[in-house]
Motif scaffolding. Structure first.
Motif, PDB file in Angstrom:
ATOM      1  N   TYR A  25      -2.664 -11.927   5.352  1.00  0.00           N
ATOM      2  CA  TYR A  25      -1.604 -12.657   5.471  1.00  0.00           C
ATOM      3  C   TYR A  25      -0.248 -11.944   5.189  1.00  0.00           C
ATOM      4  CZ  TYR A  25      -4.139 -17.064   6.185  1.00  0.00           C
ATOM      5  OH  TYR A  25      -4.828 -18.237   6.786  1.00  0.00           O
ATOM      6  N   LEU A  26      -0.440 -11.084   4.135  1.00  0.00           N
ATOM      7  CA  LEU A  26       0.720 -10.147   3.519  1.00  0.00           C
ATOM      8  C   LEU A  26       1.278  -9.484   4.672  1.00  0.00           C
ATOM      9  CD1 LEU A  26      -0.380  -9.708  -0.168  1.00  0.00           C
ATOM     10  CD2 LEU A  26       1.790 -11.168   0.816  1.00  0.00           C
ATOM     11  N   PHE A  27       0.191  -8.841   5.591  1.00  0.00           N
ATOM     12  CA  PHE A  27       0.539  -7.910   6.705  1.00  0.00           C
ATOM     13  C   PHE A  27       1.566  -8.367   7.396  1.00  0.00           C
ATOM     14  CE2 PHE A  27      -0.323  -5.955  10.771  1.00  0.00           C
ATOM     15  CZ  PHE A  27       0.073  -4.624  10.450  1.00  0.00           C
ATOM     16  N   PRO A  28       1.415  -9.538   7.978  1.00  0.00           N
ATOM     17  CA  PRO A  28       2.510  -9.992   8.770  1.00  0.00           C
ATOM     18  C   PRO A  28       3.912 -10.051   8.007  1.00  0.00           C
ATOM     19  CG  PRO A  28       0.352 -11.461   9.026  1.00  0.00           C
ATOM     20  CD  PRO A  28       0.203 -10.396   8.098  1.00  0.00           C
ATOM     21  N   CYS A  29       3.851 -10.546   6.723  1.00  0.00           N
ATOM     22  CA  CYS A  29       4.910 -10.673   5.936  1.00  0.00           C
ATOM     23  C   CYS A  29       5.470  -9.386   5.883  1.00  0.00           C
ATOM     24  CB  CYS A  29       4.643 -11.409   4.713  1.00  0.00           C
ATOM     25  SG  CYS A  29       3.785 -12.897   4.558  1.00  0.00           S
ATOM     26  N   MET A  30       4.907  -8.311   5.622  1.00  0.00           N
ATOM     27  CA  MET A  30       5.722  -6.935   5.360  1.00  0.00           C
ATOM     28  C   MET A  30       6.126  -6.650   6.812  1.00  0.00           C
ATOM     29  SD  MET A  30       5.336  -6.078   2.366  1.00  0.00           S
ATOM     30  CE  MET A  30       5.531  -8.111   2.029  1.00  0.00           C
ATOM     31  N   VAL A  31       5.590  -6.960   7.985  1.00  0.00           N
ATOM     32  CA  VAL A  31       6.062  -6.266   9.155  1.00  0.00           C
ATOM     33  C   VAL A  31       7.446  -6.962   9.337  1.00  0.00           C
ATOM     34  CG1 VAL A  31       5.681  -6.902  11.726  1.00  0.00           C
ATOM     35  CG2 VAL A  31       3.916  -6.246  10.274  1.00  0.00           C
ATOM     36  N   VAL A  33       9.540  -8.161   6.422  1.00  0.00           N
ATOM     37  CA  VAL A  33      10.120  -7.899   5.324  1.00  0.00           C
ATOM     38  C   VAL A  33      10.604  -6.279   5.143  1.00  0.00           C
ATOM     39  CG1 VAL A  33      10.241  -7.811   2.716  1.00  0.00           C
ATOM     40  CG2 VAL A  33       9.377  -9.923   4.009  1.00  0.00           C
ATOM     41  N   TYR A  34       9.505  -5.579   5.686  1.00  0.00           N
ATOM     42  CA  TYR A  34       9.931  -4.035   5.382  1.00  0.00           C
ATOM     43  C   TYR A  34      11.182  -3.544   6.163  1.00  0.00           C
ATOM     44  CZ  TYR A  34       9.416   0.917   5.546  1.00  0.00           C
ATOM     45  OH  TYR A  34       9.501   2.139   5.522  1.00  0.00           O
ATOM     46  N   ALA A  42      18.683  -8.099   9.595  1.00  0.00           N
ATOM     47  CA  ALA A  42      18.758  -9.613   9.165  1.00  0.00           C
ATOM     48  C   ALA A  42      17.597 -10.269   9.406  1.00  0.00           C
ATOM     49  CB  ALA A  42      19.834 -10.444   9.777  1.00  0.00           C
ATOM     50  N   VAL A  43      16.719 -11.182   8.633  1.00  0.00           N
ATOM     51  CA  VAL A  43      15.762 -11.917   8.676  1.00  0.00           C
ATOM     52  C   VAL A  43      16.270 -13.257   9.260  1.00  0.00           C
ATOM     53  CG1 VAL A  43      13.685 -12.987   7.649  1.00  0.00           C
ATOM     54  CG2 VAL A  43      14.605 -10.999   7.169  1.00  0.00           C
ATOM     55  N   THR A  44      15.773 -13.578  10.530  1.00  0.00           N
ATOM     56  CA  THR A  44      16.164 -15.024  11.029  1.00  0.00           C
ATOM     57  C   THR A  44      15.062 -15.787  11.309  1.00  0.00           C
ATOM     58  OG1 THR A  44      15.798 -14.029  13.361  1.00  0.00           O
ATOM     59  CG2 THR A  44      17.948 -13.730  12.384  1.00  0.00           C
ATOM     60  N   GLY A  45      15.114 -16.993  11.789  1.00  0.00           N
ATOM     61  CA  GLY A  45      14.084 -17.933  12.046  1.00  0.00           C
ATOM     62  C   GLY A  45      13.041 -17.509  12.861  1.00  0.00           C
ATOM     63  N   PHE A 123       9.600 -12.019  -3.523  1.00  0.00           N
ATOM     64  CA  PHE A 123       9.819 -10.761  -3.096  1.00  0.00           C
ATOM     65  C   PHE A 123      11.102 -10.567  -2.490  1.00  0.00           C
ATOM     66  CE2 PHE A 123       9.951  -6.469  -0.615  1.00  0.00           C
ATOM     67  CZ  PHE A 123       9.776  -5.984  -1.675  1.00  0.00           C
ATOM     68  N   SER A 124      11.398 -11.505  -1.650  1.00  0.00           N
ATOM     69  CA  SER A 124      12.781 -11.472  -0.988  1.00  0.00           C
ATOM     70  C   SER A 124      13.788 -11.840  -1.739  1.00  0.00           C
ATOM     71  CB  SER A 124      12.555 -12.485   0.352  1.00  0.00           C
ATOM     72  OG  SER A 124      11.458 -12.284   1.387  1.00  0.00           O
ATOM     73  N   LEU A 125      13.512 -12.661  -2.734  1.00  0.00           N
ATOM     74  CA  LEU A 125      14.604 -13.224  -3.683  1.00  0.00           C
ATOM     75  C   LEU A 125      15.059 -11.998  -4.618  1.00  0.00           C
ATOM     76  CD1 LEU A 125      13.294 -17.013  -4.689  1.00  0.00           C
ATOM     77  CD2 LEU A 125      15.553 -16.292  -3.015  1.00  0.00           C
ATOM     78  N   VAL A 126      14.212 -11.244  -5.109  1.00  0.00           N
ATOM     79  CA  VAL A 126      14.392 -10.219  -5.855  1.00  0.00           C
ATOM     80  C   VAL A 126      14.985  -8.955  -5.183  1.00  0.00           C
ATOM     81  CG1 VAL A 126      13.123  -8.483  -7.238  1.00  0.00           C
ATOM     82  CG2 VAL A 126      12.255 -10.660  -7.495  1.00  0.00           C
ATOM     83  N   ALA A 127      14.645  -8.848  -3.851  1.00  0.00           N
ATOM     84  CA  ALA A 127      15.217  -7.665  -3.055  1.00  0.00           C
ATOM     85  C   ALA A 127      16.524  -8.314  -2.448  1.00  0.00           C
ATOM     86  CB  ALA A 127      14.211  -7.222  -2.132  1.00  0.00           C
ATOM     87  N   GLY A 128      16.795  -9.421  -2.423  1.00  0.00           N
ATOM     88  CA  GLY A 128      18.268  -9.783  -1.824  1.00  0.00           C
ATOM     89  C   GLY A 128      18.028 -10.075  -0.406  1.00  0.00           C
TER      90      GLY A 128
END
Length: 264
Positions: A25-31, A33-34, A42-45, A123-128
Motif C-alpha cells: 500500500y505504501l507504494f501508491p502513497c509514495m507515487v 507523495v514523492y 500540490a496534492v489534490t483530491g 509523513f505528509s504533516l512532517v514534510a509540510g
C-alpha cells in the motif's frame, strides 16, 4: 478450538502478511507523495483518489492470491500429521482455513491500509505537504460499495453497467477459488502453476469476449448487455462454489504421505 490453535500457530505469519500488505500500500502513497516532496507539486483530491484506486487493486489482488496458502502449513509429513491429529472434523478444519483466507485476509487488508494511510498522513504533516486527510473511509466505500467520496475533486462517475461490476466481482471470487483449489491439489509450485492456468484461461476468455461482443469498452458501457454480464457472473459464482467443494474433498482425502506432486 481449531481456530484458536491456528491463531497461535500462525500469529507471526499474520504479522508478516500485514507488514507485506502495508508495504504494498505504501507504494501508491509514495507515487503521490514523492513528486510533492521532490518538486513541490500540490496534492489534490484527484491524487488521493489515485492512492485509493491503486490500493483497491492491491487489495483485490491480495484477496485472490492468498487462496494459494490454504495448505501452507501442511508441506511436510510432520505438519500434516499434526493437522490430521487435531480433535476436529475435516469440515471444521477446512472451514477455519476458508474463513481465515476470506474474512481474515479481508480484515488484514483493511488494517494494513490503515497503517499505510497513517504513515502517509504523519509523513505528509512532517514534510509540510498539503491536502492531508485520511483516505480509509474512501477506501472502504470504494472497495465494498464501489463508490468514491464526493469530496474527490474532479471525480467523474463511471459509465459501466451494473452487470459489468457483478461479473467483475464474480470473476474475483472465482479466481480466489481457483487459487485455493490449486493450493490444495498441488504440493509443488502451487502459485506458479495456478497463475499459469489462470493466465491461460484469462486469455481464452478475453478472446471469446472480443470475438463475441466486439469492442469491449463499448460492450461494457452498453446497458442492453447487462443480462449477458449477469449470466456470466452467475456462471463464475457457480464454478467458484464447485471449486470450493472440490477443495474440501481434496482436503479431506489428504494423507500423511502423498504423491510427489499432488496431495493425493
Amino acid at each position: 478450538m481449531t481456530a484458536r490453535w491456528m491463531a497461535r500457530m500462525h500469529f507471526k505469519n499474520v504479522l508478516s502478511f500485514t507488514a507485506g500488505f502495508t508495504c504494498c500500500y505504501l507504494f501508491p502513497c509514495m507515487v503521490v507523495v514523492y513528486p510533492a516532496l521532490k518538486y513541490g507539486e500540490a496534492v489534490t483530491g484527484q491524487e488521493l483518489q489515485r492512492i485509493v484506486e491503486m490500493s483497491s487493486l492491491v487489495y483485490a489482488i491480495g484477496m485472490i492470491l492468498f487462496g494459494t496458502w490454504i495448505c501452507a502449513d501442511m508441506k511436510t509429513k510432520e505438519q500434516r500429521t499434526q493437522v490430521r491429529l487435531l480433535p476436529a472434523t475435516d469440515l471444521e478444519k477446512f472451514l477455519v482455513r476458508f474463513l481465515a483466507l476470506t474474512l481474515g485476509v479481508a480484515v488484514v487488508g483493511v488494517v494494513a491500509f490503515f497503517m499505510a494511510d497513517l504513515l502517509r498522513v504523519v509523513f505528509s504533516l512532517v514534510a509540510g505537504i498539503d491536502y492531508v486527510r485520511f483516505a480509509l473511509p474512501d477506501f472502504m466505500s470504494y472497495v465494498f460499495l464501489n463508490e468514491t467520496n464526493p469530496s474527490f475533486l474532479g471525480h467523474t462517475t463511471d459509465t459501466y453497467s451494473a452487470g459489468v461490476y457483478f461479473a467483475a466481482l464474480a470473476w474475483c471470487v472465482w479466481a480466489h477459488s481457483l487459487y485455493m483449489l490449486g493450493g490444495t491439489l498441488l504440493r509443488r509450485y502451487q502459485f506458479v502453476i495456478t497463475t499459469a492456468v489462470h493466465a491461460l484461461l484469462f486469455i481464452i476468455m478475453s478472446v471469446i469476449i472480443t470475438g463475441t461482443l466486439g469492442n469491449p469498452e463499448a460492450a461494457f458501457s452498453d446497458p442492453g448487455l447487462t443480462p449477458v454480464f449477469c449470466a456470466a457472473g452467475t456462471l463464475f459464482f457457480v464454478v467458484a462454489v464447485v471449486n470450493w467443494w472440490l477443495t474440501y474433498r481434496l482436503f479431506g482425502r489428504m494423507q500423511v504421505i502423498n504423491n510427489k506432486w499432488i496431495n493425493l
